[in-house]
Design a protein around this motif. Structure first.
Motif, PDB file in Angstrom:
ATOM      1  N   THR A  96     -11.308   5.637  20.194  1.00  0.00           N
ATOM      2  CA  THR A  96     -10.621   6.882  19.848  1.00  0.00           C
ATOM      3  C   THR A  96      -9.120   6.665  19.767  1.00  0.00           C
ATOM      4  OG1 THR A  96     -12.357   8.194  20.928  1.00  0.00           O
ATOM      5  CG2 THR A  96     -10.247   9.279  20.529  1.00  0.00           C
ATOM      6  N   ALA A  97      -8.568   5.906  20.706  1.00  0.00           N
ATOM      7  CA  ALA A  97      -7.132   5.615  20.698  1.00  0.00           C
ATOM      8  C   ALA A  97      -6.743   4.805  19.466  1.00  0.00           C
ATOM      9  CB  ALA A  97      -6.746   4.869  21.971  1.00  0.00           C
ATOM     10  N   ALA A  98      -7.591   3.882  19.058  1.00  0.00           N
ATOM     11  CA  ALA A  98      -7.302   3.080  17.871  1.00  0.00           C
ATOM     12  C   ALA A  98      -7.305   3.950  16.616  1.00  0.00           C
ATOM     13  CB  ALA A  98      -8.323   1.952  17.736  1.00  0.00           C
ATOM     14  N   PHE A  99      -8.229   4.902  16.546  1.00  0.00           N
ATOM     15  CA  PHE A  99      -8.243   5.834  15.414  1.00  0.00           C
ATOM     16  C   PHE A  99      -6.958   6.655  15.392  1.00  0.00           C
ATOM     17  CE2 PHE A  99     -12.825   5.142  14.912  1.00  0.00           C
ATOM     18  CZ  PHE A  99     -12.948   5.241  13.531  1.00  0.00           C
ATOM     19  N   ARG A 100      -6.532   7.106  16.540  1.00  0.00           N
ATOM     20  CA  ARG A 100      -5.312   7.908  16.618  1.00  0.00           C
ATOM     21  C   ARG A 100      -4.107   7.107  16.100  1.00  0.00           C
ATOM     22  NH1 ARG A 100      -5.225   8.590  21.837  1.00  0.00           N
ATOM     23  NH2 ARG A 100      -6.873  10.140  21.717  1.00  0.00           N
ATOM     24  N   ALA A 101      -4.031   5.848  16.487  1.00  0.00           N
ATOM     25  CA  ALA A 101      -2.922   5.003  16.039  1.00  0.00           C
ATOM     26  C   ALA A 101      -2.989   4.754  14.531  1.00  0.00           C
ATOM     27  CB  ALA A 101      -2.952   3.673  16.796  1.00  0.00           C
ATOM     28  N   ALA A 102      -4.202   4.582  13.997  1.00  0.00           N
ATOM     29  CA  ALA A 102      -4.353   4.362  12.555  1.00  0.00           C
ATOM     30  C   ALA A 102      -3.938   5.599  11.768  1.00  0.00           C
ATOM     31  CB  ALA A 102      -5.803   3.993  12.228  1.00  0.00           C
ATOM     32  N   TYR A 103      -4.312   6.781  12.250  1.00  0.00           N
ATOM     33  CA  TYR A 103      -3.911   8.011  11.564  1.00  0.00           C
ATOM     34  C   TYR A 103      -2.392   8.174  11.573  1.00  0.00           C
ATOM     35  CZ  TYR A 103      -8.766   9.629  11.384  1.00  0.00           C
ATOM     36  OH  TYR A 103     -10.108   9.753  11.111  1.00  0.00           O
ATOM     37  N   ALA A 104      -1.739   7.748  12.651  1.00  0.00           N
ATOM     38  CA  ALA A 104      -0.279   7.831  12.712  1.00  0.00           C
ATOM     39  C   ALA A 104       0.347   6.943  11.640  1.00  0.00           C
ATOM     40  CB  ALA A 104       0.213   7.416  14.099  1.00  0.00           C
ATOM     41  N   GLU A 105      -0.232   5.769  11.410  1.00  0.00           N
ATOM     42  CA  GLU A 105       0.272   4.878  10.368  1.00  0.00           C
ATOM     43  C   GLU A 105       0.076   5.490   8.975  1.00  0.00           C
ATOM     44  OE1 GLU A 105       1.846   1.737  10.396  1.00  0.00           O
ATOM     45  OE2 GLU A 105       2.236   2.492  12.419  1.00  0.00           O
ATOM     46  N   VAL A 106      -1.082   6.100   8.760  1.00  0.00           N
ATOM     47  CA  VAL A 106      -1.355   6.735   7.469  1.00  0.00           C
ATOM     48  C   VAL A 106      -0.383   7.894   7.239  1.00  0.00           C
ATOM     49  CG1 VAL A 106      -3.041   8.080   6.154  1.00  0.00           C
ATOM     50  CG2 VAL A 106      -3.785   6.047   7.411  1.00  0.00           C
ATOM     51  N   ALA A 107      -0.129   8.673   8.288  1.00  0.00           N
ATOM     52  CA  ALA A 107       0.792   9.809   8.152  1.00  0.00           C
ATOM     53  C   ALA A 107       2.199   9.331   7.810  1.00  0.00           C
ATOM     54  CB  ALA A 107       0.806  10.619   9.452  1.00  0.00           C
ATOM     55  N   ALA A 108       2.572   8.177   8.330  1.00  0.00           N
ATOM     56  CA  ALA A 108       3.928   7.663   8.105  1.00  0.00           C
ATOM     57  C   ALA A 108       4.093   7.016   6.738  1.00  0.00           C
ATOM     58  CB  ALA A 108       4.287   6.655   9.200  1.00  0.00           C
ATOM     59  N   HIS A 109       2.986   6.508   6.165  1.00  0.00           N
ATOM     60  CA  HIS A 109       3.115   5.740   4.928  1.00  0.00           C
ATOM     61  C   HIS A 109       2.122   6.135   3.830  1.00  0.00           C
ATOM     62  CE1 HIS A 109       5.676   3.088   7.290  1.00  0.00           C
ATOM     63  NE2 HIS A 109       4.717   2.980   8.173  1.00  0.00           N
ATOM     64  N   GLY A 110       1.227   7.085   4.083  1.00  0.00           N
ATOM     65  CA  GLY A 110       0.156   7.388   3.144  1.00  0.00           C
ATOM     66  C   GLY A 110       0.498   8.437   2.110  1.00  0.00           C
ATOM     67  N   VAL A 111      -0.556   9.079   1.587  1.00  0.00           N
ATOM     68  CA  VAL A 111      -0.419  10.002   0.463  1.00  0.00           C
ATOM     69  C   VAL A 111       0.420  11.226   0.816  1.00  0.00           C
ATOM     70  CG1 VAL A 111      -1.681  11.504  -1.127  1.00  0.00           C
ATOM     71  CG2 VAL A 111      -2.600   9.248  -0.545  1.00  0.00           C
ATOM     72  N   GLN A 112       0.200  11.794   1.994  1.00  0.00           N
ATOM     73  CA  GLN A 112       0.967  12.980   2.370  1.00  0.00           C
ATOM     74  C   GLN A 112       2.456  12.684   2.445  1.00  0.00           C
ATOM     75  OE1 GLN A 112      -0.138  16.098   2.520  1.00  0.00           O
ATOM     76  NE2 GLN A 112      -2.105  15.256   1.852  1.00  0.00           N
TER      77      GLN A 112
END
Length: 241
Positions: free
Chosen positions: A196-212
């Motif tokens: 769960t913690a790894a998923f949380r960290a991955a979502y933070a990376e996507v939020a910082a550099h992804g489509v949104q």
């Protein structure tokens, strides 16, 4: 504008109500892993059952987690569709996200029934033209970078780096990996917590550099933010004072 705003608000309320229907948790085919999503469709919790090695091999546990995520996403989409189709917004007890809505509608209708001065009309049309240009420019910028942004790989790791989750720029899970030596002796509760913690960290990376982030940094982001402030937008267009 009043009619359009009212219709838009009804759609938003209906979609927001449907969004709360996250659906049932997802599981993999073996039943070794269960995944729960939050209202935004992100993994909120990963659970691994006791005795999981009797259900799935150690080297297949990561794929089992990914399969459970896909299953949970399918449940969420189905629940969203059912909730939206039922028109649940009419009976929703959620607080109005924009309590000034009724007053804004009244003022918009009053403005629409009156007559704007030539100066105000020219200013409003100028603002609308500027917004249209921002939308056009933003679409060009986002379109040019969208493929590379969606195809980018982002990685999140648990605090002690025993679990790694990889995602695309659109938030799609591509891989879940566990450190073998740790996994063989880890308790199932800790496995779920670390995942769960790894998923949380991955979502933070996507939020910082992804489509949104791509949209937010483009002219489309400025138009989007303007649309989230109806009163400010109405003043900008000189429809209300």
């Amino acid at each position: 504008m009043g009619d359009l705003y009212e219709a838009g608000e009804q759609f938003v309320r209906r979609a927001r109500s449907a969004k709360d229907a996250v659906g049932a948790p997802g599981t993999d085919a073996s039943g070794a892993v269960s995944v729960t999503l939050d209202p935004d469709g992100r993994v909120a919790a990963v659970s691994v059952v006791a005795g999981w090695p009797q259900r799935v091999s150690e080297d297949r546990l990561g794929e089992a987690v990914r399969s459970a995520v896909q299953n949970a996403v399918s449940h969420r989409v189905a629940a969203w569709g059912e909730s939206y189709a039922s028109g649940a917004d009419e009976s929703s007890s959620a607080p109005d996200p924009f309590p000034q809505r009724a007053e804004l509608q009244r003022r918009l209708r009053a403005a629409a029934s009156g007559q704007m001065s030539g100066e105000d009309l020219r200013a409003a049309l100028g603002e609308l033209l500027a917004m249209a240009r921002d939308i056009e420019q933003g679409l060009d910028e986002v379109s040019a970078k969208l493929r590379s942004t969606l195809g980018a790989a982002h990685t999140g790791r648990s605090p002690d780096r025993h679990v790694t989750v990889s995602m695309t720029g659109g938030g799609e899970v591509t891989a879940v990996r566990f450190e073998g030596s740790w996994l063989r002796q880890a308790h199932e509760i800790n496995i779920g917590r670390q995942a769960t913690a790894a998923f949380r960290a991955a979502y933070a990376e996507v939020a910082a550099h992804g489509v949104q982030r791509l949209i937010a940094d483009s002219p489309l982001g400025a138009v989007q933010r303007a649309g989230q402030d109806p009163l400010g937008l109405a003043r900008r267009l000189r429809v209300i004072e």
